[in-house]
Design a protein around this motif. Structure first.
Motif: not given
Lengths: 260, 260
Positions: B27-34, B253-260
């Motif tokens: 949800e935090a990521e969605v908000n940041a993108l918006s 993708l495997d290499w992506l860092p973890a979500a915040t």
DNA sequence: CGAACTGTTGAATATCCTCAATTTCAGTGG
DNA sequence: CCACTGAAATTGAGGATATTCAACAGTTCG
């Protein structure tokens, strides 16, 4: 022994010098970059480093030698999106796919160092500014491809070959492997054709034409693997033919996050 | 009114749906993108949005309409590296340069939303995983350019045009603007030529040939700006002609860092 | 209604490819 | 050391592909 030493130095400074062209690095950043690559790997001339469609878990730093990426078409023709020279990061588009989209082939004896994508993933957390610079590098490669597309899309054979010569010369110079208008060409004319969307035969005729017009000279003294030496005689006219200007990296772009 | 509403919804969800194809967003990521884009801007048909060489401080989300990026050659010829459709992020290579490298032109009435690079810079600090996804998107564009280069470099006119039709159809479908093998073509044949490295005249002859061979049909019922409707009759044969396969985004993708 | 754009077609030409043959030279194995 | 092999460069002839130039018709737009 001398080259051994040189290489060891090179591998420590190499991933860094491209980034140095983009920003002033902190000591912590330099250390982080230096820790990215695995040990160096040697590749014999004419061998395949990665094959199209193979599983891919990272990219490579090119330390020495000439390498091509290529994609094979159903009808057997090949296209080389880019001729890679020392200092390049190769195979980075594969970060967006689980399988390699191009074949990497060593044209000469070459040295690379592998960087697992996963290590780049961690960089995004630990060093946001380096991650941003990595993204900038990717965008610069995109610009390179756009220019190449324009060249192949609208340029005539003479313009394409002229651009190729100028481009290789400039990039070799940046890597300290050319100067005084001269460089050793480690590609066959066939390969130049696959870069420019021409046949090797027509590249041959075009090179001769450029020579006859006094723009370049070709010599074949290089006893090693029959490499030709190209000398640029008239830089100005050649550049004029080349259609697309060489782009320069921008230093310290405004939008970059602060260093850590 | 309906389109007004639709647009408002679209601008909230649009920057996000491309990222959703790459990973499960928090949800935090969605908000940041918006929060990334400015308010939407309307562009009249045939107007220039950004001119090559102008100062550039960010990129744009394409909400509606057809837009081209183009670069002008010294001899007056143009090349269009990509035809942009709704949902695309346009002008992102400019993040690596202080001046815009392409001209953005609205082929139809269009809607965009500006995203200052500086806001992306902050994203690298606050949401590393989104930054990584942004980089993945850039690499995907790079792959698109490599495929385009291969097409223009080694493909014949018929193969190039076939690929163009399949590509536009697939991308319009993904944006919900095409289906059942049909779509409205909002480009002149001249523009198709500038995309494929051909003359408009030859594009015309090639389209006729594809029609005569029963691969496509062209109709001109669209009274609005004389847009032609293309119908794909034989998807299989057209795809076979197209040379280059359509690529799919890879999820998580495997290499992506973890979500915040 | 006039101007501009787009699509369409023909004829002549330019560019590049294909096919083929020849030569040179580096690397290889006896 | 020498004959052999194979990659690469070179050249010619002929053909395929795409461009250029030009003319004309139909539409859209102001």
């Amino acid at each position: 022994m001398a080259t051994q030493l040189l290489r060891s130095e090179v591998i420590l400074t190499f991933p860094i010098h491209r980034f140095r062209a983009l920003a002033n690095l902190t000591e912590a950043e330099v250390n982080a970059l230096s820790a990215l690559p695995d040990e160096e790997v040697h590749h014999a001339r004419r061998t395949t480093i990665v094959r199209e469609g193979e599983e891919s878990t990272g990219f490579r730093l090119q330390i020495a030698g000439w390498i091509t990426s290529s994609i094979m078409m159903p009808d057997g023709k090949r296209l080389i999106p880019k001729l890679h020279l020392p200092g390049d990061m190769i195979g980075t588009p594969d970060m967006a796919q689980r399988r390699s989209i191009t074949t990497l082939t060593a044209l000469t004896d070459a040295v690379t160092a592998f960087v697992p994508s996963e290590r780049i993933g961690r960089l995004f957390k630990s060093h946001p500014r380096l991650a941003a610079l990595f993204t900038v590098a990717a965008q610069m490669e995109r610009i390179y491809l756009i220019d190449q597309l324009a060249l192949v899309g609208v340029g005539r054979a003479k313009q394409r070959v002229a651009h190729f010569i100028v481009d290789v010369y400039e990039r070799l110079s940046a890597a300290g492997e050319a100067g005084g208008g001269r460089f050793l060409l480690s590609t066959s004319q066939e390969v130049i054709g696959e870069i420019l969307g021409l046949t090797g035969v027509h590249v041959n005729r075009t090179l001769r034409q450029l020579e006859e017009e006094g723009l370049i000279t070709r010599r074949r003294p290089a006893k090693v693997h029959r490499r030709h030496e190209i000398e640029i005689l008239d830089f100005e006219r050649l550049n004029q033919l080349a259609l697309i200007p060489q782009r320069q990296p921008e230093f310290e772009l405004d939008w970059l996050p602060a260093a850590t």
